[in-house]
Design an enzyme around this catalytic site. Structure first.
Site, mmCIF file in Angstrom:
data_model
loop_
_atom_site.group_PDB
_atom_site.id
_atom_site.type_symbol
_atom_site.label_atom_id
_atom_site.label_comp_id
_atom_site.label_asym_id
_atom_site.label_seq_id
_atom_site.Cartn_x
_atom_site.Cartn_y
_atom_site.Cartn_z
ATOM 1 C CG HIS A 88 -0.383 -0.288 2.513
ATOM 2 N ND1 HIS A 88 -0.555 -1.493 3.159
ATOM 3 C CD2 HIS A 88 0.385 0.443 3.337
ATOM 4 C CE1 HIS A 88 0.071 -1.484 4.311
ATOM 5 N NE2 HIS A 88 0.659 -0.310 4.446
ATOM 6 N NE ARG A 92 1.534 12.342 7.855
ATOM 7 C CZ ARG A 92 2.699 12.006 7.343
ATOM 8 N NH1 ARG A 92 3.066 12.456 6.158
ATOM 9 N NH2 ARG A 92 3.539 11.232 8.010
ATOM 10 C CG ASN A 143 -2.429 13.253 11.483
ATOM 11 O OD1 ASN A 143 -2.116 12.389 12.278
ATOM 12 N ND2 ASN A 143 -1.882 13.332 10.271
ATOM 13 C CG HIS A 157 1.186 10.917 -11.499
ATOM 14 N ND1 HIS A 157 2.175 11.502 -12.263
ATOM 15 C CD2 HIS A 157 1.079 9.634 -11.978
ATOM 16 C CE1 HIS A 157 2.628 10.637 -13.147
ATOM 17 N NE2 HIS A 157 1.994 9.496 -12.995
#
Length: 348
Positions: A88, A92, A143, A157
């Site tokens: 994976h 964020r 977060n 990208h």
């Protein structure tokens, strides 16, 4: 997987090591000669090969040129046999629900699982086109209270293979998404592509391609020395150089690296822009996770090939999933995860 990648919350990312960092003395083999350490990891082949070439262990410990060749041979031999795949990619986001909605409705991903860690003030969501034990997926991190991040100039990208680029672009537009490049041939090539942005500004390249088992197919990162990067990913990570293409008209070169053909596996796209040696990393993109049969051997191979170990190999507190983390010559981070432990985590 519970708390697999510790540096995901912003606070943890800001610190090079935290109170959760396990000491090297507990996780690593004792600091002895490189021969002794490699024998513990790879067996007795190091000494045997040295003997055949007339090199003593003492000379090897002193760093002879012959011993360096032996080290590289051992490393390459093991890496080729290691069972690795890209698991994976971690980054964020500022609004988790909004991003999940965009990925599921516009890009056709499925929400595989979601995990909230209130005591550490962050939430993870895993999305992709199939189960985590067989597909490359995204791990989003939110977060608490952080609404935006700096993507920087180094991250490029993500690539998604779709059967109809124009149709996908129309859907993105209908959902209010941003299209930054209309469908058309890639510069200097024939592949039909388009570019879109998600709610946080991450770019996605849509690539028109027939049915594939791995639609989430690329992560593009910019590097300052392409040959150096290729050499590192081949030797330290065991990746294969699938293809390399130079576009002198637009002054860039790309190299596709991975563990299998592009049409069936996720790959790493390394991009070198003529004359650009450094990029800003920002604080948005985090890392890629790769599976391995042995995190201890993996760390040793990375060291032998000039990589920096940022987390010594060993189990994470509380869950015993074994990992090691490193950075490549350009500072891009990767976490290696034990194959058996990973499968246990996703099954729970």
């Amino acid at each position: 997987m519970a708390r697999l990648l510790l540096p995901l919350p912003l606070a943890a990312a800001a610190a090079s090591t935290s109170s959760l960092h396990l000491s090297a003395n507990r996780l690593s083999l004792p600091v002895v000669s490189s021969v002794a350490r490699r024998e513990a990891l790879f067996g007795g082949r190091a000494t045997a090969r040295l003997a055949r070439r007339g090199v003593s262990a003492g000379a090897e410990a002193g760093g002879s040129a012959a011993a360096q060749v032996i080290r590289q041979e051992e490393a390459m031999e093991w890496v080729k046999k290691d069972r690795r795949r890209m698991l994976h990619v971690v980054y964020r986001v500022g609004d988790l629900d909004k991003t999940i909605k965009f990925y599921t409705e516009c890009l056709g991903m499925k929400l595989l699982r979601k995990r909230d860690i209130p005591e550490e003030r962050y939430t993870n969501a895993f999305l992709g086109y199939g189960p985590e034990d067989s597909h490359f997926v995204v791990e989003l991190t939110y977060n608490y209270g952080v609404e935006s991040y700096d993507i920087g100039t180094g991250f490029g990208h993500f690539g998604i293979a779709v059967e109809d680029v124009a149709k996908t672009v129309d859907l993105v537009k209908a959902k209010g998404g941003m299209v930054t490049r209309e469908p058309g041939p890639v510069k200097g090539g024939k592949s039909l592509i388009a570019f879109i942005e998600d709610p946080d500004g991450y770019k996605f390249e849509l690539i028109e391609r027939g049915p594939t088992p791995e639609p989430l197919c690329q992560v593009m990162l910019r590097v300052g020395d392409l040959d150096r990067a290729i050499n590192f990913y081949e030797k330290a990570f065991g990746m294969e150089l699938l293809r390399k293409r130079d576009n002198s008209q637009y002054k860039y070169t790309i190299a596709m690296m991975g563990y299998g053909p592009e049409d069936k596996n996720a790959v790493l796209e390394l991009t070198y822009n003529y004359g650009v040696k450094e990029y800003e990393k920002g604080n948005a993109y985090a890392q890629i996770a790769i599976s391995t049969d042995d995190v201890y051997k993996t760390a040793e191979v990375v060291r032998l090939n000039g990589g920096k170990i940022t987390r010594e190999p060993g189990p994470l507190p509380g869950i015993n999933t074994k990992i090691t983390a490193c950075t490549d010559p350009d500072g891009w981070k990767t976490v290696f995860v034990d194959n058996v432990d990973f499968l246990k985590e996703v099954e729970e």
